[in-house]
Motif scaffolding. Structure first.
Motif, PDB file in Angstrom:
ATOM      1  N   MET A   1      -8.857   2.110   2.828  1.00 17.95           N
ATOM      2  CA  MET A   1      -8.462   2.469   1.503  1.00 17.95           C
ATOM      3  C   MET A   1      -7.295   1.585   1.082  1.00 17.95           C
ATOM      4  O   MET A   1      -6.413   1.279   1.874  1.00 17.95           O
ATOM      5  N   TYR A   2      -7.303   1.185  -0.183  1.00 21.75           N
ATOM      6  CA  TYR A   2      -6.251   0.359  -0.753  1.00 21.75           C
ATOM      7  C   TYR A   2      -5.434   1.174  -1.750  1.00 21.75           C
ATOM      8  O   TYR A   2      -5.961   2.045  -2.426  1.00 21.75           O
ATOM      9  N   ILE A   3      -4.150   0.842  -1.849  1.00 22.85           N
ATOM     10  CA  ILE A   3      -3.244   1.524  -2.768  1.00 22.85           C
ATOM     11  C   ILE A   3      -2.638   0.483  -3.696  1.00 22.85           C
ATOM     12  O   ILE A   3      -2.116  -0.548  -3.239  1.00 22.85           O
ATOM     13  N   HIS A   4      -2.702   0.751  -4.989  1.00 21.19           N
ATOM     14  CA  HIS A   4      -2.080  -0.122  -5.983  1.00 21.19           C
ATOM     15  C   HIS A   4      -0.583   0.177  -5.980  1.00 21.19           C
ATOM     16  O   HIS A   4      -0.166   1.297  -6.235  1.00 21.19           O
ATOM     17  N   VAL A   5       0.251  -0.828  -5.685  1.00 19.85           N
ATOM     18  CA  VAL A   5       1.699  -0.621  -5.584  1.00 19.85           C
ATOM     19  C   VAL A   5       2.473  -1.217  -6.751  1.00 19.85           C
ATOM     20  O   VAL A   5       3.697  -1.123  -6.790  1.00 19.85           O
ATOM     21  N   GLY A   6       1.782  -1.795  -7.705  1.00 18.66           N
ATOM     22  CA  GLY A   6       2.429  -2.370  -8.878  1.00 18.66           C
ATOM     23  C   GLY A   6       1.843  -3.718  -9.210  1.00 18.66           C
ATOM     24  O   GLY A   6       1.259  -4.382  -8.344  1.00 18.66           O
ATOM     25  N   GLU A   7       1.990  -4.101 -10.510  1.00 17.78           N
ATOM     26  CA  GLU A   7       1.409  -5.344 -11.010  1.00 17.78           C
ATOM     27  C   GLU A   7      -0.067  -5.377 -10.602  1.00 17.78           C
ATOM     28  O   GLU A   7      -0.776  -4.426 -10.827  1.00 17.78           O
ATOM     29  N   VAL A   9      -1.115  -5.846  -7.360  1.00 19.12           N
ATOM     30  CA  VAL A   9      -1.045  -5.884  -5.904  1.00 19.12           C
ATOM     31  C   VAL A   9      -1.649  -4.624  -5.304  1.00 19.12           C
ATOM     32  O   VAL A   9      -1.281  -3.508  -5.652  1.00 19.12           O
ATOM     33  N   LEU A  10      -2.595  -4.836  -4.389  1.00 24.28           N
ATOM     34  CA  LEU A  10      -3.197  -3.754  -3.623  1.00 24.28           C
ATOM     35  C   LEU A  10      -2.821  -3.949  -2.160  1.00 24.28           C
ATOM     36  O   LEU A  10      -2.846  -5.067  -1.648  1.00 24.28           O
ATOM     37  N   VAL A  11      -2.487  -2.842  -1.506  1.00 25.83           N
ATOM     38  CA  VAL A  11      -2.087  -2.878  -0.100  1.00 25.83           C
ATOM     39  C   VAL A  11      -2.972  -1.900   0.662  1.00 25.83           C
ATOM     40  O   VAL A  11      -3.240  -0.798   0.184  1.00 25.83           O
ATOM     41  N   ARG A  12      -3.421  -2.310   1.835  1.00 28.30           N
ATOM     42  CA  ARG A  12      -4.213  -1.388   2.657  1.00 28.30           C
ATOM     43  C   ARG A  12      -3.325  -0.256   3.142  1.00 28.30           C
ATOM     44  O   ARG A  12      -2.211  -0.484   3.619  1.00 28.30           O
ATOM     45  N   ALA A  13      -3.812   0.959   3.022  1.00 24.58           N
ATOM     46  CA  ALA A  13      -3.024   2.140   3.390  1.00 24.58           C
ATOM     47  C   ALA A  13      -2.617   2.097   4.857  1.00 24.58           C
ATOM     48  O   ALA A  13      -1.500   2.489   5.202  1.00 24.58           O
ATOM     49  N   LYS A  14      -3.483   1.616   5.714  1.00 24.01           N
ATOM     50  CA  LYS A  14      -3.146   1.605   7.145  1.00 24.01           C
ATOM     51  C   LYS A  14      -2.080   0.569   7.492  1.00 24.01           C
ATOM     52  O   LYS A  14      -1.477   0.637   8.551  1.00 24.01           O
ATOM     53  N   ASP A  15      -1.788  -0.376   6.579  1.00 24.40           N
ATOM     54  CA  ASP A  15      -0.748  -1.374   6.803  1.00 24.40           C
ATOM     55  C   ASP A  15       0.632  -0.908   6.336  1.00 24.40           C
ATOM     56  O   ASP A  15       1.631  -1.566   6.601  1.00 24.40           O
TER      57      ASP A  15
END
Length: 82
Positions: A1-7, A9-15
């Motif tokens: 799963m990916y999380i949008h953190v702004g702008e 940018v998507l970050v993998r939740a497990k990271d």
């Protein structure tokens, strides 16, 4: 799963290692030291002031989104589930 953190940018939740709100980051001497150390390498996603700090295994992001919004987007109920 990916999380949008702004702008854009998507970050993998497990990271994600930690999501810290701005008040917590400024009230802890350990958090302040950590942020000073990685200040030049951090990615600032906020055009004005940041509301939270997202620490991943690869990078540190200054996010314009609040920590509660990021938690809600993750769909996780506890930190242990990350």
């Amino acid at each position: 799963m990916y999380i949008h953190v702004g702008e854009d940018v998507l970050v993998r939740a497990k990271d994600i290692v930690a999501i810290i709100d701005k008040e917590s980051s400024s009230s802890s001497p350990y958090a302040e030291e950590f942020l000073r150390r990685y200040e030049n390498d951090a990615v600032n996603l906020s055009k004005s002031g940041f509301k939270s700090v997202v620490i991943t295994t690869e990078k540190v992001y200054f996010s314009p989104l609040s920590s509660s919004t990021l938690k809600r987007r993750s769909g996780k109920m506890t930190v242990a589930e990350f």
